[in-house]
Scaffold this active site. Sequence first.
Site, PDB file in Angstrom:
ATOM      1  N   SER A 146      15.439 -37.740  30.132  1.00 35.84           N
ATOM      2  CA  SER A 146      14.292 -37.513  29.146  1.00 35.84           C
ATOM      3  C   SER A 146      13.672 -38.602  28.652  1.00 35.84           C
ATOM      4  CB  SER A 146      14.716 -36.551  28.248  1.00 35.84           C
ATOM      5  OG  SER A 146      14.397 -36.658  26.806  1.00 35.84           O
ATOM      6  N   TYR A 159      21.295 -33.945  22.082  1.00 39.96           N
ATOM      7  CA  TYR A 159      20.408 -33.844  23.178  1.00 39.96           C
ATOM      8  C   TYR A 159      20.017 -35.334  23.777  1.00 39.96           C
ATOM      9  CZ  TYR A 159      15.977 -32.938  26.025  1.00 39.96           C
ATOM     10  OH  TYR A 159      15.014 -32.810  26.981  1.00 39.96           O
TER      11      TYR A 159
HETATM   12  C1  GCO Z   1      12.038 -33.086  21.390  1.00 39.94           C
HETATM   13  C2  GCO Z   1      11.776 -32.609  22.708  1.00 39.94           C
HETATM   14  C3  GCO Z   1      11.902 -33.718  23.774  1.00 39.94           C
HETATM   15  C4  GCO Z   1      11.177 -33.168  24.810  1.00 39.94           C
HETATM   16  C5  GCO Z   1      11.484 -34.343  25.969  1.00 39.94           C
HETATM   17  C6  GCO Z   1      10.942 -35.526  25.860  1.00 39.94           C
HETATM   18  O1  GCO Z   1      12.515 -32.041  20.600  1.00 39.94           O
HETATM   19  O2  GCO Z   1      11.813 -34.207  21.125  1.00 39.94           O
HETATM   20  O3  GCO Z   1      12.453 -31.323  22.860  1.00 39.94           O
HETATM   21  O4  GCO Z   1      13.113 -33.885  23.770  1.00 39.94           O
HETATM   22  O5  GCO Z   1      11.789 -32.162  25.445  1.00 39.94           O
HETATM   23  O6  GCO Z   1      12.966 -34.447  26.429  1.00 39.94           O
HETATM   24  O7  GCO Z   1      11.356 -36.347  26.990  1.00 39.94           O
END
Ligand code: GCO
Length: 255
Positions: A146, A159
């Site tokens: 990501s 994440y």
């Molecule tokens: C967020 C998004 C991001 C995208 C992606 C960006 O909440 O910022 O979900 O995480 O999904 O990963 O590269």
Amino acid sequence: MSTSLFDLSGKTALVTGSSRGLGRAIAEGFAKAGARLVINGTDPQRTMAAVEEFRAAGHQAEACSFNVTDEEAVLSAFARFDAEGIAIDILVNNAGIQHRKPLVEFTTDEWRRVIETNLTSAFVIGREAAKRMIARKSGKIINIGSLASELARPTVGPYTAAKGGIRNLTKAMAVEWAQHGIQANAIGPGYMLTDMNQALMSNPDFNNWLMSRIPSKRWGRPDELVGTAIFLASDASTYVNGQTIYVDGGMLAAM
Ligand code: GCO
């Protein structure tokens, strides 16, 4: 037998989380490039429905429904592949979840769920695939990272930690497995039009901020990952290892 650098004919690809979203787009691209697909998802009915659609389009596909955080289910899946003579030539660790809230409000269990789904699963499934790829002296592993593999923004702490881990797990895989004919790389999607990002797309403030940060001034489409995925899954990348390729409309290039 491959007839061109980007031909996946004769290859079998397991794409986790491929009944929809980015994984589905990548799986469809692989199928059009000649690969046989093992479609994965947590919902057996949705997974089988996706397989039927692949078959209706003339592609080879089978279902393998499991939750990527369930190690026993992963081990059973690979035991099934062994028993049925299914050699996973290409693994895409795509399955993932998002959970957005201030870091101080996350419970440890909520943290663990994101880390388990987005990072640990890539290790477990990668390990099981690599054991077999090492024996065959050949294999392709593509982890889905990501922009959060490089940068952080508020409310997506777990994440971000997981996707940063994906970037370095990819390097760890590469340094240990390249000698065995395996190429392990990652794709870092930018802001793509997916269900996971629906809440962001429908937030005018976020959308305005995002458009100011992306040189391409638009969200990416899932199908825009396919070319990079085929490149990393094919003979076109036999000397590429440990890399993360960002497909982000130029966002990481911009201050
Ligand atoms: C967020 C998004 C991001 C995208 C992606 C960006 O909440 O910022 O979900 O995480 O999904 O990963 O590269």
